[in-house]
Scaffold this motif. Structure first.
Motif, PDB file in Angstrom:
ATOM      1  N   SER A  71       0.821  -1.198   0.000  1.00  0.00           N
ATOM      2  CA  SER A  71       0.000   0.000   0.000  1.00  0.00           C
ATOM      3  C   SER A  71       0.869   1.268   0.000  1.00  0.00           C
ATOM      4  O   SER A  71       0.566   2.255  -0.679  1.00  0.00           O
ATOM      5  N   THR A  72       1.976   1.228   0.765  1.00  0.00           N
ATOM      6  CA  THR A  72       2.898   2.363   0.806  1.00  0.00           C
ATOM      7  C   THR A  72       3.487   2.606  -0.583  1.00  0.00           C
ATOM      8  O   THR A  72       3.559   3.739  -1.059  1.00  0.00           O
ATOM      9  N   GLN A  75       0.958   4.067  -2.918  1.00  0.00           N
ATOM     10  CA  GLN A  75       0.743   5.500  -2.648  1.00  0.00           C
ATOM     11  C   GLN A  75       1.820   6.332  -3.321  1.00  0.00           C
ATOM     12  O   GLN A  75       1.548   7.398  -3.895  1.00  0.00           O
ATOM     13  N   ARG A  79       0.032   8.193  -6.194  1.00  0.00           N
ATOM     14  CA  ARG A  79      -0.366   9.512  -5.682  1.00  0.00           C
ATOM     15  C   ARG A  79       0.769  10.516  -5.681  1.00  0.00           C
ATOM     16  O   ARG A  79       0.568  11.689  -5.980  1.00  0.00           O
ATOM     17  N   HIS A  80       1.964  10.057  -5.286  1.00  0.00           N
ATOM     18  CA  HIS A  80       3.067  11.020  -5.210  1.00  0.00           C
ATOM     19  C   HIS A  80       3.668  11.332  -6.576  1.00  0.00           C
ATOM     20  O   HIS A  80       3.800  12.501  -6.946  1.00  0.00           O
TER      21      HIS A  80
END
Ligand SMILES: [Zn+2]
Length: 100
Positions: A71-72, A75, A79-80
């Motif tokens: 999940s990290t 992200q 997203r980043h």
């Protein structure tokens, strides 16, 4: 500078990001690992920059290495990267930073 290191001066930002995350020894070990396995210099540099970027991002978010999971990583990739302002030449797509 260790003999095995092929990092050019232009990659100092990556080195700096590893140092900020107190992971300098891991940066050297990572480069050594890839180099010893015969990866081309360009590939080693590309992987190094991608990992340095991820290390920079998790250190800014106070994420511990042991807390990194799928999940990290998602992200970071989803997203980043599309909105990244970490550095002018950061990779903004997940194509080159995903592990295949
Ligand atoms: Zn970034």
């Amino acid at each position: 500078m260790p003999k095995y290191s092929r990092i050019k001066p232009g990659h100092l930002l990556g080195q700096q990001w590893f140092e900020e995350a107190t992971l300098r020894t891991h940066a050297d070990a990572y480069v050594q690992y890839l180099t010893e396995r015969g990866y081309a210099r360009e590939t080693v540099e590309c992987y190094f920059r991608s990992v340095a970027h991820f290390v920079h991002w998790i250190s800014k978010r106070d994420i511990n290495l042991c807390d990194i999971n799928e999940s990290t990583v998602n992200q970071f990739l989803d997203r980043h990267l599309p909105h990244c302002r970490c550095a002018p030449r950061c990779r903004h797509t997940g194509t080159d930073v995903r592990a295949d």
